[in-house]
Design an enzyme around this catalytic site. Structure first.
Site, mmCIF file in Angstrom:
data_model
loop_
_atom_site.group_PDB
_atom_site.id
_atom_site.type_symbol
_atom_site.label_atom_id
_atom_site.label_comp_id
_atom_site.label_asym_id
_atom_site.label_seq_id
_atom_site.Cartn_x
_atom_site.Cartn_y
_atom_site.Cartn_z
ATOM 1 N N HIS A 102 -4.886 -11.636 -1.189
ATOM 2 C CA HIS A 102 -3.458 -11.343 -1.316
ATOM 3 C C HIS A 102 -3.038 -11.088 -2.751
ATOM 4 C CE1 HIS A 102 -3.168 -13.773 2.666
ATOM 5 N NE2 HIS A 102 -3.552 -12.528 2.866
HETATM 6 C C1 LIG Z 1 -10.189 -8.246 3.545
HETATM 7 C C2 LIG Z 1 -8.699 -8.354 3.567
HETATM 8 C C3 LIG Z 1 -8.067 -9.106 4.564
HETATM 9 C C4 LIG Z 1 -6.679 -9.212 4.564
HETATM 10 N N1 LIG Z 1 -6.060 -9.798 5.638
HETATM 11 C C5 LIG Z 1 -4.707 -9.719 5.739
HETATM 12 C C6 LIG Z 1 -4.050 -10.100 6.939
HETATM 13 O O1 LIG Z 1 -4.670 -10.417 7.939
HETATM 14 N N2 LIG Z 1 -2.685 -10.044 6.964
HETATM 15 C C7 LIG Z 1 -1.971 -9.655 5.879
HETATM 16 O O2 LIG Z 1 -0.741 -9.695 5.935
HETATM 17 N N3 LIG Z 1 -2.571 -9.244 4.752
HETATM 18 C C8 LIG Z 1 -3.922 -9.220 4.679
HETATM 19 N N4 LIG Z 1 -4.545 -8.724 3.584
HETATM 20 C C9 LIG Z 1 -3.696 -8.218 2.478
HETATM 21 C C10 LIG Z 1 -3.011 -6.910 2.810
HETATM 22 O O3 LIG Z 1 -3.870 -6.062 3.534
HETATM 23 C C11 LIG Z 1 -2.549 -6.261 1.503
HETATM 24 O O4 LIG Z 1 -1.673 -7.136 0.818
HETATM 25 C C12 LIG Z 1 -1.815 -4.939 1.744
HETATM 26 O O5 LIG Z 1 -2.605 -4.064 2.505
HETATM 27 C C13 LIG Z 1 -1.456 -4.315 0.397
HETATM 28 O O6 LIG Z 1 -0.835 -3.093 0.607
HETATM 29 P P1 LIG Z 1 -0.629 -2.077 -0.586
HETATM 30 O O7 LIG Z 1 0.128 -0.940 -0.035
HETATM 31 O O8 LIG Z 1 -0.102 -2.821 -1.745
HETATM 32 O O9 LIG Z 1 -2.118 -1.619 -1.013
HETATM 33 P P2 LIG Z 1 -3.282 -0.964 -0.152
HETATM 34 O O10 LIG Z 1 -3.020 -1.057 1.305
HETATM 35 O O11 LIG Z 1 -4.553 -1.541 -0.664
HETATM 36 O O12 LIG Z 1 -3.192 0.596 -0.523
HETATM 37 C C14 LIG Z 1 -3.583 1.131 -1.758
HETATM 38 C C15 LIG Z 1 -4.189 2.499 -1.492
HETATM 39 O O13 LIG Z 1 -4.250 3.214 -2.719
HETATM 40 C C16 LIG Z 1 -5.492 3.876 -2.828
HETATM 41 N N5 LIG Z 1 -5.760 4.090 -4.245
HETATM 42 C C17 LIG Z 1 -5.936 3.146 -5.202
HETATM 43 N N6 LIG Z 1 -6.125 3.729 -6.411
HETATM 44 C C18 LIG Z 1 -6.046 5.073 -6.201
HETATM 45 C C19 LIG Z 1 -6.163 6.199 -7.062
HETATM 46 N N7 LIG Z 1 -6.379 6.057 -8.372
HETATM 47 N N8 LIG Z 1 -6.064 7.443 -6.516
HETATM 48 C C20 LIG Z 1 -5.840 7.605 -5.179
HETATM 49 N N9 LIG Z 1 -5.735 6.552 -4.325
HETATM 50 C C21 LIG Z 1 -5.816 5.317 -4.836
HETATM 51 C C22 LIG Z 1 -6.452 2.931 -2.149
HETATM 52 O O14 LIG Z 1 -7.660 3.557 -1.764
HETATM 53 C C23 LIG Z 1 -5.624 2.433 -0.975
HETATM 54 O O15 LIG Z 1 -5.753 3.263 0.153
HETATM 55 C C24 LIG Z 1 -5.925 -8.592 3.545
HETATM 56 C C25 LIG Z 1 -6.554 -7.822 2.565
HETATM 57 C C26 LIG Z 1 -7.928 -7.691 2.576
HETATM 58 C C27 LIG Z 1 -8.568 -6.832 1.522
#
Ligand SMILES: Cc1cc2nc3c(=O)[nH]c(=O)nc-3n(C[C@H](O)[C@H](O)[C@H](O)COP(=O)(O)OP(=O)(O)OC[C@H]3O[C@@H](n4cnc5c(N)ncnc54)[C@H](O)[C@@H]3O)c2cc1C
Length: 489
Positions: A429
């Protein structure tokens, strides 16, 4: 190739980015979504039971921390999704809105419009919970849990916890079966629910390219640049929204000269304030293998509790797996279960920087786990609670549960502290590295605009001033909804 053009560029098609793109496209804007990972069907993503197969796969960025001084020098693996769907494509699908106090606290830090009262309707848009109508996502709450999960929930009640039928309702406290983003036995990401329906209807998706820097003209961000097989390509837009996640977004700012002493913009908070939640395994063997249902994750129940009764908000959130999650050095039979002792209101915080302070430097991630002694004590309390539940008759008599870890390793208080340092691992997280606020360490304002840069916003888990109480996917999705409102408002 000439530059691509759109009204808005969204960097990252993860939990939040997919939401931003959808809402803007629905409002008639042209949106270019640039994503480092691929866009394709992956059976292990679709199947809720196969999450662990995705870690260390090509769909995982596979980040590692620098050696963690308070965790026996270990370099912790931080999985993150590198695929359309982002981390929602390899997470455990657990849906937790967080504690209302989290958002009231954000607002009290100088962020108008982010109180629980303000953000609750945004959660409702996504999940529909409590509205009587559908949201964009299906929330699966009505499933038949595996028998061992029912026994764990019974055991928690025998240990004195109340049964809470809905931790997203009036209170988080107690032991509950989980709620999941699953539809028809398949993982439901925001990429599937929000983004896919608008592809080619306002949204152009550019997968498989990693944005390497932002294009700046003076103090204005005018686009992004990436490298495709040695050829530099660019896209331009009125607005750029970084949704690259709690690691990707600060890294992209730093690579673009926006950071502490940055060539383009001096913004000291970029990459600071890295917060995360933490887990410690408590593992038992059983006298027979627990059955595991198809179409469901191996974790199906969890609890919210307090390490000290005087706390106003729960700080512990153990989650329960129907399999023994051994560390490589552990030994034990193939069947059993794990109560993962979880801390969700940590005091420790760290940061992300580039080696040598150079825009080309290597990414160095230092969460400084257990750097605040209070976290060690809270995790010890979480382990003791899990041990108590494990020893309750529903598990001891019902399953012949025998505690394997920490077992004798925690015979003394110091033994338990050592065990925590030896086994602590991320709850996945990460948050807070582009925090919202108006103080010197803030990176974005309450409208998610990057301080000192026009035309640039951040909208993902990195903007959280403090990490929420519980899993961070729902809050990241809420942030995507809020960002869309702010862009359109
Ligand atoms: C293994 C795991 C289990 C988890 N389990 C849970 C759960 O069960 N429930 C829950 O609520 N949360 C869970 N989480 C946490 C939750 O998934 C994250 O907090 C959430 O997905 C974050 O969303 P975000 O939009 O901030 O980032 P992300 O969903 O990570 O999106 C970021 C995106 O940006 C892309 N990116 C990054 N840098 C670049 C770049 N330079 N150029 C182009 N693209 C780029 C990445 O490839 C990715 O697709 C878990 C996370 C993980 C890793």
């Amino acid at each position: 190739m000439s530059d691509q053009q759109a009204d808005v560029i969204v960097v990252g098609a993860g939990s939040a980015g997919s939401v931003v793109a959808r809402r803007l496209a629905d409002a008639g804007h042209s949106v270019l979504v640039v994503e480092a990972g691929p866009y394709r069907d992956v059976p292990a993503v679709d199947d809720p039971a196969r999450m662990h197969e995705l870690w260390n796969s090509p769909l995982d960025w596979g980040f590692r921390t620098v050696p963690q001084e308070r965790a026996q020098g270990r370099e912790l693996h931080l999985p993150r999704g590198r695929v359309v769907g982002g981390s929602h494509a390899l997470n455990a699908m657990i849906w937790v809105r967080g504690n209302p106090a989290d958002y009231d606290h954000w607002e009290s830090l100088g962020n108008p419009g982010w109180s629980w009262r303000d953000v609750r309707p945004l959660f409702e848009r996504a999940d529909g919970l409590g509205t009587g109508g559908p949201g964009m996502l299906d929330i699966l709450a009505d499933f038949t849990p595996d028998p061992v999960q029912c026994s764990i929930v019974d055991a928690a009640q025998q240990a004195g916890l109340p049964l809470n039928p809905d931790y997203n309702g009036d209170t988080q406290d107690g032991v509950s079966f989980m709620q999941f983003t699953i539809r028809d036995h398949q993982r439901l990401t925001t990429a599937r629910a929000y983004l896919a329906p608008v592809l080619e209807r306002g949204v152009t998706l550019v997968p498989d390219v990693q944005v390497r820097r932002l294009l700046l003209e003076g103090n204005r961000c005018v686009g992004v640049e990436w490298d495709r097989g040695g050829v530099v390509e660019r896209a331009r837009a009125e607005q750029v929204v970084l949704c690259a996640g709690a690691i990707g977004s600060p890294v992209l700012l730093l690579r673009s000269g926006i950071g502490d002493g940055g060539d383009a913009v001096h913004l000291p908070g970029v990459g600071r304030n890295l917060q995360d939640h933490w887990l410690v395994p408590v593992i038992a063997s059983t006298d027979r293998p627990p059955t595991l249902s198809r179409g469901l994750p191996h974790t199906q129940s969890h609890l919210f509790w307090r390490s000290r009764p005087e706390l106003a908000v729960p700080d512990l959130q153990p989650l329960h797996f129907g399999v023994p999650l051994y560390e490589p050095w552990m030994e034990g039979p193939p069947h059993g279960f794990s109560l993962m002792a979880g801390l969700v209101r940590p005091e420790s915080a760290g940061g992300i920087r580039l080696s040598g302070g150079s825009a080309e430097g290597e990414v160095l991630i230092d969460p400084r786990v257990l750097s605040d002694e209070a976290d060690l004590e809270a995790l010890c309390a979480a382990v003791r609670l899990c041990q108590e539940i494990m020893a309750a008759s529903a598990l001891r008599d019902g399953w012949g549960a025998r505690e394997l870890y920490p077992g004798p390793l925690a015979a003394t208080g110091e033994g338990l502290r050592d065990y925590v340092r030896r086994t602590v691992l991320t709850y996945h997280h990460q948050a807070g590295t582009c925090k919202m606020g108006s103080d010197d360490a803030a990176v974005v304002d309450a409208r998610l605009r990057v301080h000192g840069v026009d035309g640039l916003r951040v909208a993902d888990a990195s903007i959280m001033p403090t990490v929420t109480t519980g899993n961070t996917n729902a809050p990241a999705i809420m942030i995507g909804e809020k960002a869309a409102d702010l862009l359109l408002g």
